[in-house]
Design a protein around this motif. Structure first.
Motif, mmCIF file in Angstrom:
data_model
loop_
_atom_site.group_PDB
_atom_site.id
_atom_site.type_symbol
_atom_site.label_atom_id
_atom_site.label_comp_id
_atom_site.label_asym_id
_atom_site.label_seq_id
_atom_site.Cartn_x
_atom_site.Cartn_y
_atom_site.Cartn_z
ATOM 1 N N ASN A 61 0.813 -1.215 0.000
ATOM 2 C CA ASN A 61 0.000 0.000 0.000
ATOM 3 C C ASN A 61 0.849 1.268 0.000
ATOM 4 O O ASN A 61 0.404 2.311 0.452
ATOM 5 N N GLU A 62 2.064 1.211 -0.520
ATOM 6 C CA GLU A 62 2.932 2.380 -0.578
ATOM 7 C C GLU A 62 2.800 3.073 -1.935
ATOM 8 O O GLU A 62 2.367 2.470 -2.909
ATOM 9 N N VAL A 63 3.173 4.357 -1.961
ATOM 10 C CA VAL A 63 3.176 5.127 -3.206
ATOM 11 C C VAL A 63 4.560 5.741 -3.396
ATOM 12 O O VAL A 63 5.295 5.968 -2.438
ATOM 13 N N ILE A 64 4.885 6.035 -4.619
ATOM 14 C CA ILE A 64 6.196 6.587 -4.945
ATOM 15 C C ILE A 64 6.258 8.034 -4.493
ATOM 16 O O ILE A 64 5.370 8.832 -4.785
ATOM 17 N N VAL A 87 5.500 10.288 -9.176
ATOM 18 C CA VAL A 87 5.273 10.644 -7.780
ATOM 19 C C VAL A 87 3.776 10.611 -7.476
ATOM 20 O O VAL A 87 2.966 11.152 -8.214
ATOM 21 N N GLY A 88 3.419 9.927 -6.392
ATOM 22 C CA GLY A 88 2.030 9.800 -5.992
ATOM 23 C C GLY A 88 1.327 8.602 -6.611
ATOM 24 O O GLY A 88 0.162 8.356 -6.323
ATOM 25 N N GLU A 89 1.996 7.863 -7.450
ATOM 26 C CA GLU A 89 1.413 6.707 -8.126
ATOM 27 C C GLU A 89 1.983 5.414 -7.545
ATOM 28 O O GLU A 89 2.905 5.425 -6.758
ATOM 29 N N LYS A 90 1.432 4.279 -7.981
ATOM 30 C CA LYS A 90 1.901 2.967 -7.525
ATOM 31 C C LYS A 90 3.065 2.438 -8.362
ATOM 32 O O LYS A 90 3.736 1.499 -7.963
ATOM 33 N N SER A 91 3.312 3.023 -9.531
ATOM 34 C CA SER A 91 4.416 2.570 -10.373
ATOM 35 C C SER A 91 4.958 3.742 -11.184
ATOM 36 O O SER A 91 4.320 4.790 -11.297
ATOM 37 N N THR A 113 9.714 5.307 -1.748
ATOM 38 C CA THR A 113 8.274 5.238 -1.494
ATOM 39 C C THR A 113 7.968 5.684 -0.072
ATOM 40 O O THR A 113 8.833 5.687 0.801
ATOM 41 N N ASN A 114 6.719 6.048 0.137
ATOM 42 C CA ASN A 114 6.171 6.356 1.458
ATOM 43 C C ASN A 114 4.867 5.600 1.618
ATOM 44 O O ASN A 114 4.179 5.319 0.638
ATOM 45 N N ASN A 115 4.528 5.308 2.855
ATOM 46 C CA ASN A 115 3.233 4.719 3.155
ATOM 47 C C ASN A 115 2.304 5.858 3.556
ATOM 48 O O ASN A 115 2.495 6.470 4.608
ATOM 49 N N PRO A 116 1.288 6.176 2.738
ATOM 50 C CA PRO A 116 0.424 7.311 3.069
ATOM 51 C C PRO A 116 -0.414 7.077 4.320
ATOM 52 O O PRO A 116 -0.900 8.023 4.928
#
Length: 136
Positions: A61-64, A87-91, A113-116
């Protein structure tokens, strides 16, 4: 006055030499950022323009949060571009291209990546609704 003029010329020369490269710096890293991809992609010279697509997917469930692509060759004339995601997407899909025939490329690619949802978790306090009953 002369010192300010010299400083302005030095800054202008530095910026113009840096503006000539095709490095990518998107997003930002924080203390919660996790590096999920770090690799040097290299292609040897050939009789055609060398191209490559690099696809990086974020886990679970992380996003770039950041994409850094650095041209490691001395002349810095290779091409790197974001084809999709980011940035903000999954890939993210990164395109790499050599400058001309009989030339290769060498890029360093780093993706963070960060976990929102991490901001909603707490290590110390917990809230249990049954501890505080409602009065009707």
């Amino acid at each position: 006055m002369y010192a300010k003029l010299c400083q302005a010329i030095i800054v202008l020369v530095y910026v113009s030499s840096y503006a000539n490269c095709n490095d990518i710096r998107l997003g930002f890293t924080s203390s919660q950022s996790k590096k999920i991809y770090s690799e040097i992609k290299q292609a040897d010279p050939a009789l055609w323009k060398r191209t490559d697509d690099v696809i990086i997917n974020a886990p679970l469930n992380e996003v770039i949060s950041a994409v850094f692509v650095t041209d490691l060759r001395d002349d810095k004339d290779g091409e790197a571009y974001i084809e999709s995601g980011g940035v903000g997407e999954k890939s993210v899909t990164i395109g790499l291209k050599s400058p001309s025939i009989l030339r290769g490329y060498k890029f360093e690619i780093e993706v963070f990546t960060n976990n929102p949802n991490a901001q909603y978790f707490s290590k110390g306090a917990a809230y249990y609704p049954e501890m505080y009953p409602r009065k009707y």
